[in-house]
Design an enzyme around this catalytic site. Structure first.
Site, mmCIF file in Angstrom:
data_model
loop_
_atom_site.group_PDB
_atom_site.id
_atom_site.type_symbol
_atom_site.label_atom_id
_atom_site.label_comp_id
_atom_site.label_asym_id
_atom_site.label_seq_id
_atom_site.Cartn_x
_atom_site.Cartn_y
_atom_site.Cartn_z
ATOM 1 C CE LYS A 179 85.386 -17.934 27.328
ATOM 2 N NZ LYS A 179 84.267 -17.365 26.634
ATOM 3 C CG ASP A 227 84.437 -16.171 22.860
ATOM 4 O OD1 ASP A 227 83.867 -17.095 22.267
ATOM 5 O OD2 ASP A 227 84.759 -16.214 24.060
HETATM 6 P P1 NAP Z 1 82.668 -14.661 33.150
HETATM 7 O O1 NAP Z 1 84.035 -14.279 32.717
HETATM 8 O O2 NAP Z 1 82.525 -15.540 34.350
HETATM 9 O O3 NAP Z 1 81.830 -13.304 33.401
HETATM 10 C C1 NAP Z 1 80.518 -13.372 33.850
HETATM 11 C C2 NAP Z 1 79.852 -12.013 33.701
HETATM 12 O O4 NAP Z 1 78.464 -12.184 33.993
HETATM 13 C C3 NAP Z 1 80.361 -10.951 34.677
HETATM 14 O O5 NAP Z 1 80.253 -9.699 34.085
HETATM 15 C C4 NAP Z 1 79.364 -11.104 35.849
HETATM 16 O O6 NAP Z 1 79.242 -9.949 36.623
HETATM 17 C C5 NAP Z 1 78.088 -11.319 35.082
HETATM 18 N N1 NAP Z 1 77.030 -11.987 35.817
HETATM 19 C C6 NAP Z 1 76.994 -13.273 36.225
HETATM 20 N N2 NAP Z 1 75.806 -13.554 36.796
HETATM 21 C C7 NAP Z 1 75.080 -12.404 36.760
HETATM 22 C C8 NAP Z 1 73.776 -12.053 37.192
HETATM 23 N N3 NAP Z 1 72.981 -12.955 37.798
HETATM 24 N N4 NAP Z 1 73.340 -10.805 36.972
HETATM 25 C C9 NAP Z 1 74.139 -9.909 36.351
HETATM 26 N N5 NAP Z 1 75.385 -10.163 35.927
HETATM 27 C C10 NAP Z 1 75.855 -11.405 36.127
HETATM 28 O O7 NAP Z 1 81.868 -15.389 31.979
HETATM 29 P P2 NAP Z 1 82.064 -15.188 30.399
HETATM 30 O O8 NAP Z 1 83.036 -16.160 29.872
HETATM 31 O O9 NAP Z 1 82.304 -13.742 30.146
HETATM 32 O O10 NAP Z 1 80.613 -15.645 29.840
HETATM 33 C C11 NAP Z 1 79.473 -14.832 30.008
HETATM 34 C C12 NAP Z 1 78.285 -15.414 29.222
HETATM 35 O O11 NAP Z 1 78.550 -15.373 27.823
HETATM 36 C C13 NAP Z 1 77.999 -16.891 29.541
HETATM 37 O O12 NAP Z 1 76.610 -17.103 29.592
HETATM 38 C C14 NAP Z 1 78.581 -17.633 28.361
HETATM 39 O O13 NAP Z 1 77.935 -18.889 28.105
HETATM 40 C C15 NAP Z 1 78.293 -16.643 27.244
HETATM 41 N N6 NAP Z 1 79.195 -16.855 26.106
HETATM 42 C C16 NAP Z 1 78.619 -17.249 24.932
HETATM 43 C C17 NAP Z 1 79.400 -17.444 23.832
HETATM 44 C C18 NAP Z 1 78.760 -17.873 22.543
HETATM 45 O O14 NAP Z 1 79.459 -18.404 21.686
HETATM 46 N N7 NAP Z 1 77.474 -17.639 22.354
HETATM 47 C C19 NAP Z 1 80.785 -17.289 23.914
HETATM 48 C C20 NAP Z 1 81.343 -16.869 25.107
HETATM 49 C C21 NAP Z 1 80.533 -16.670 26.206
HETATM 50 P P3 NAP Z 1 80.150 -9.735 37.934
HETATM 51 O O15 NAP Z 1 81.418 -9.126 37.463
HETATM 52 O O16 NAP Z 1 79.308 -8.859 38.767
HETATM 53 O O17 NAP Z 1 80.332 -11.100 38.557
#
Ligand code: NAP
Length: 487
Positions: A279, A315
């Site tokens: 992203k 988002d």
């Molecule tokens: P990202 O940029 O890769 O960020 C991931 C985040 O999750 C970071 O803060 C990471 O922490 C944390 N994390 C990952 N695994 C973890 C664990 N086991 N325990 C605690 N923290 C953990 O991903 P993103 O794009 O922000 O997406 C995050 C989530 O939101 C995903 O599940 C995605 O599917 C969801 N999402 C949903 C929608 C929707 O429309 N519903 C839209 C966008 C995103 P660290 O910094 O410590 O690695």
């Protein structure tokens, strides 16, 4: 042409599976080598509707035939004599023996380990051999491998079939009509694929509608890693069909963002959804940024506007819409300028999704605290948004917020047993919003409900952000209420 591969062990199963698959495809591939008794293959010709490709692949070539080479070639000659439409013969069978088999032949090359660098030379060599068609199917270890396959020109008079195996190869199977490939193969039985990464013929026909794809079809993609869990292909392809648009949406597993320019050029990408982990990383590859995406510092949507690629973020607005439309009380209204003024919000996460929702929450007047597993990222985000930072190990002690938002991937498949905030830390007055949408009911949401909290699902947000993307690409407005069956 769409070909369904039947790779069953018994004649009865092959007939059952073949009959079911036939309605989705134009032709059936009989993997005679998979039958326990390959000599019984003529029963399939009698009891299934053609046309057929007959294939009898040895173990050496990734098949299941364990008999002698002589026996294998004899089976193929029998198939040719019985009038099977196409006979698949491996490229390393001597030319004299191939000529003796007869029939219309597909000269096939399979590589289950890699996609060789000298694909052009390989194809040029096959163009000079005894064959009617040429098939090259190789394992793609990277997206680059798949792109090389798609870029391959026939380089001769014989029509070619070019397919990639494995996760990265899927794009070649779905977009075969945008390349020089004459045909694609799908599994007749999803449980019994004929090659690694082979999608079922039903999915190719029903989800991707690939029989409609032609050179002018606009291609949209989901770019990320992983992408296999996403429901976006089902949603967007159904919307394209419903609105009679000549467009297709495909998942593309991409590890290196640097592959993006080549992908854009190769498949003439019209637009994309961007997901983990690209992203932020895609920004340098775009021609322009929408000001709101610029403020957020993350892009989840790419749209081609006047031949320029622009970055957007749907988002943030989708998350806020989900919160405001599902808020349990009447103290919050979507019509207010700062609808979350005075509300305390505890945001978990500091990735792309967290950035987007933090922007929307601050704009809506919320009093924001942030925690994140990796302290440095959490501190940086908190500083940027002038929010309070809470250390990960102190998050249980935070005073019950009005709203708790999970913007981490904790709880998302395949780690659905994980929660970023156990239920016994929750107070019933807190509204809990989980952005994770696979599974629909996350452990966090389940435990929050058990603790008496109101909850907001990631599925609700997923629909809203996707429909905003659809509007950016097509100009068509669809409301979440219109698509309940697609979620
Ligand atoms: P990202 O940029 O890769 O960020 C991931 C985040 O999750 C970071 O803060 C990471 O922490 C944390 N994390 C990952 N695994 C973890 C664990 N086991 N325990 C605690 N923290 C953990 O991903 P993103 O794009 O922000 O997406 C995050 C989530 O939101 C995903 O599940 C995605 O599917 C969801 N999402 C949903 C929608 C929707 O429309 N519903 C839209 C966008 C995103 P660290 O910094 O410590 O690695």
């Amino acid at each position: 042409m769409l070909c369904a591969t039947i790779a069953e062990n018994t004649v009865n199963e092959a007939i059952r599976v073949g009959r079911r698959a036939r309605k989705w495809c134009n032709i059936l591939e009989l993997r005679i080598d998979c039958l326990n008794n390959p000599d019984r293959f003529p029963e399939l010709l009698e009891r299934l509707p053609g046309p057929f490709v007959a294939t009898c692949r040895s173990v050496k070539h990734g098949g299941e035939f364990r008999g002698s080479k002589q026996k294998r070639l004899k089976i193929l000659s029998r198939a040719a004599r019985r009038g099977v439409d196409y006979i698949d013969v491996e490229h390393d069978v001597e030319e004299e023996r191939r000529k003796k088999i007869g029939g219309t032949q597909i000269l096939s090359y399979h590589n289950f380990e890699r996609t060789p660098l000298d694909l052009d030379d390989l194809l040029a060599k096959f163009q000079n051999e005894y064959a009617d068609y040429i098939k090259i199917s190789t394992y793609c270890n990277t997206l680059d491998d798949a792109i090389r396959l798609m870029e391959l020109e026939p380089g001769g008079t014989r029509p070619v079939i070019l397919l990639g195996m494995g996760d990265y190869g899927r794009i070649t199977r779905i977009l075969y009509r945008k390349t020089h490939s004459l045909m694609t193969y799908g599994a007749a039985n999803p449980e019994q694929p004929g090659a690694p990464g082979q999608i079922s013929v039903e999915e190719l026909a029903r989800v991707y509608n690939i029989q409609r794809v032609d050179q002018s079809t606009e291609v949209y993609a989901l770019i990320g890693d992983p992408v296999s869990h996403s429901r976006s292909p089902q949603l967007f392809n159904a919307l394209f069909e419903e609105h009679n648009l000549n467009a297709i949406y495909i998942p593309v597993r991409m590890v290196q963002t640097s592959t993006l320019p080549r992908l854009i050029q190769d498949i003439d990408l019209e637009g994309a959804s961007v997901t983990i982990p690209h992203k932020r990383a895609v920004i340098p590859y775009l021609d322009a940024m929408n000001p709101y995406a610029e403020q957020i510092g993350a892009v989840n949507t790419i749209a081609r506007v006047n031949s320029r690629l622009e970055g957007y973020n749907t988002d943030a607005q989708a998350a806020l819409e989900s919160i405001l439309n599902n808020w349990p009380g009447d103290d919050v209204s979507p019509d207010q300028e700062k609808p979350l003024e005075g509300k305390s919000v505890f945001l978990i996460g500091a990735g792309g999704a967290a950035r987007a929702v933090a922007t929307a929450l601050i704009n809506a007047g919320a009093d924001l605290s942030i925690t994140n597993r990796t302290e440095e990222r959490g501190r940086d985000l908190s500083e940027e948004f002038e929010a309070r930072f809470v250390k990960w190990e102190d998050r249980a002690d935070v005073e019950s917020p009005d709203l708790l938002v999970n913007a981490t991937s904790a709880g998302m498949e395949p780690i659905e047993n994980v929660t970023p905030f156990p239920g016994d830390w929750l107070h019933e007055d807190t509204v809990v919003f989980d952005m994770v949408y696979t599974p629909a009911e996350t452990r966090l949401l389940k435990e929050a409900r058990e603790a008496g909290c109101d909850t907001i699902t990631g599925t609700d947000m997923f629909a809203r952000q996707a429909l905003r993307q659809f509007r950016l690409w097509t100009g068509i407005h669809v409301s979440p209420e219109e698509i309940p069956d697609l979620l």
